[in-house]
Design an enzyme around this catalytic site. Structure first.
Site, PDB file in Angstrom:
ATOM      1  CB  ALA A 118      -0.932  -0.005   1.213  1.00  0.00           C
ATOM      2  CB  THR A 169       0.534   6.322   0.830  1.00  0.00           C
ATOM      3  OG1 THR A 169       1.906   5.976   0.815  1.00  0.00           O
ATOM      4  CG2 THR A 169      -0.247   5.264   1.549  1.00  0.00           C
ATOM      5  NE  ARG A 205      -4.779  -4.629   4.073  1.00  0.00           N
ATOM      6  CZ  ARG A 205      -3.998  -4.096   3.162  1.00  0.00           C
ATOM      7  NH1 ARG A 205      -3.154  -3.141   3.489  1.00  0.00           N
ATOM      8  NH2 ARG A 205      -4.034  -4.513   1.918  1.00  0.00           N
ATOM      9  CG  HIS A 246      -4.575  -8.474  -2.747  1.00  0.00           C
ATOM     10  ND1 HIS A 246      -4.022  -7.686  -1.760  1.00  0.00           N
ATOM     11  CD2 HIS A 246      -4.310  -9.744  -2.392  1.00  0.00           C
ATOM     12  CE1 HIS A 246      -3.447  -8.464  -0.845  1.00  0.00           C
ATOM     13  NE2 HIS A 246      -3.611  -9.720  -1.210  1.00  0.00           N
ATOM     14  CB  CYS A 272     -23.781 -13.098 -18.934  1.00  0.00           C
ATOM     15  SG  CYS A 272     -23.282 -11.365 -19.134  1.00  0.00           S
ATOM     16  CB  CYS A 312     -27.698 -10.872 -18.415  1.00  0.00           C
ATOM     17  SG  CYS A 312     -26.564 -10.842 -17.030  1.00  0.00           S
ATOM     18  CB  ILE A 357       8.617   3.914  -1.684  1.00  0.00           C
ATOM     19  CG1 ILE A 357       9.309   3.011  -2.675  1.00  0.00           C
ATOM     20  CG2 ILE A 357       7.171   4.179  -2.044  1.00  0.00           C
ATOM     21  CD1 ILE A 357       8.885   1.580  -2.584  1.00  0.00           C
TER      22      ILE A 357
END
Ligand code: ZN
Length: 249
Positions: free
Chosen positions: A21, A25, A33, A120, A131, A162, A241
């Site tokens: 995560a 950010t 979380r 994820h 469908c 659908c 980072i």
């Protein structure tokens, strides 16, 4: 520290980046979380994010699921930051072979990364449960596509073919990760000479387990706070980072 990082990257020819995560950010996508994310969910819905975005909650109360999901997990205006951009450039230069991410925002691909294993899933991909028709993020966010058969507006996107419920191709709590994505990610990590782990405290499943497949020479951890793996790393950088990777643009 930066010169050490540069020299390791110079020497490496098969780098894998494993991110969490914290990588997003700096693009303005908060970790749901985090403490404030937990607090917000409790205040607004009386439940934790994990309870709301679980498979059982999705089945029992999809309207609640989509209200929370659209309000807290979708950031349509978020843009790749310097970390995403530098990783794409390093892949283009032949240094990075794969990005393994726990994020679902699709920002690595938008920055230009080609080999991205999204453990994820991705908010950008959506499909009809009935469908299988595929839809983009814009479709599920459009309120006009969330009108049920009694003409009532909900938060639940409906298939235009659908009428079935459309769901994101995102791994919910209680659901298992995609086999092929995991296999490919593990293979890339096990073949890497350098593994850079960034923006994750390595406590959320399945992050820590993936590190055990690494057999290469250099393990680099870039995270604002300490992680349980710091002592195993050749180089630890406790800085944001995006700032660290701005050196590689
Ligand atoms: Zn359908």
């Amino acid at each position: 520290m930066m010169s050490e990082l540069k020299s390791i990257i110079d020497k490496s020819s098969n780098i894998v980046f494993f991110g969490g995560a914290g990588v997003s950010t700096e693009s303005g996508i908060p970790d749901f979380r985090s403490e404030s994310g937990l607090y917000k969910a409790q205040q607004e819905y009386g439940k934790s994010p994990e309870q709301i975005i679980s498979h059982s909650s999705f089945m029992v109360d999809p309207d609640l699921f989509f209200r929370y999901y659209k309000g807290n997990m979708i950031y349509e205006n978020a843009k790749p930051n310097n970390a995403h951009k530098a990783l794409a450039k390093l892949e283009n230069d032949g240094k990075i072979k794969a990005v393994v991410t726990q994020n679902i925002d699709g920002l690595h691909q938008r920055a230009g990364s080609k080999t991205v294993y999204e453990l994820h899933g991705s908010v950008l991909r959506n499909f009809c449960l009935k469908c299988g028709a595929k839809y983009d993020l814009g479709y599920i966010m459009d309120p006009e596509n969330c009108i049920d058969k009694n003409n009532v507006r909900t938060a639940i996107p409906r298939c235009e073919k659908c009428g079935g419920m459309v769901r994101p191709d995102v791994v919910l709590y209680e659901e298992t990760l995609d086999d092929k994505t995991v296999t490919d990610a593990v293979q890339a990590i096990s073949e890497a000479d350098t593994l850079i782990v960034g923006g994750t405290s390595l406590v959320v499943y399945p992050a820590a387990g993936f590190l055990n497949y690494f057999r290469g020479e250099n393990l680099i951890l870039i995270n604002k706070s300490e992680t349980g793996f710091d002592s195993r790393a050749n180089l630890v950088i406790h800085e944001p980072i995006g700032e660290v990777f701005s050196e590689f643009l």
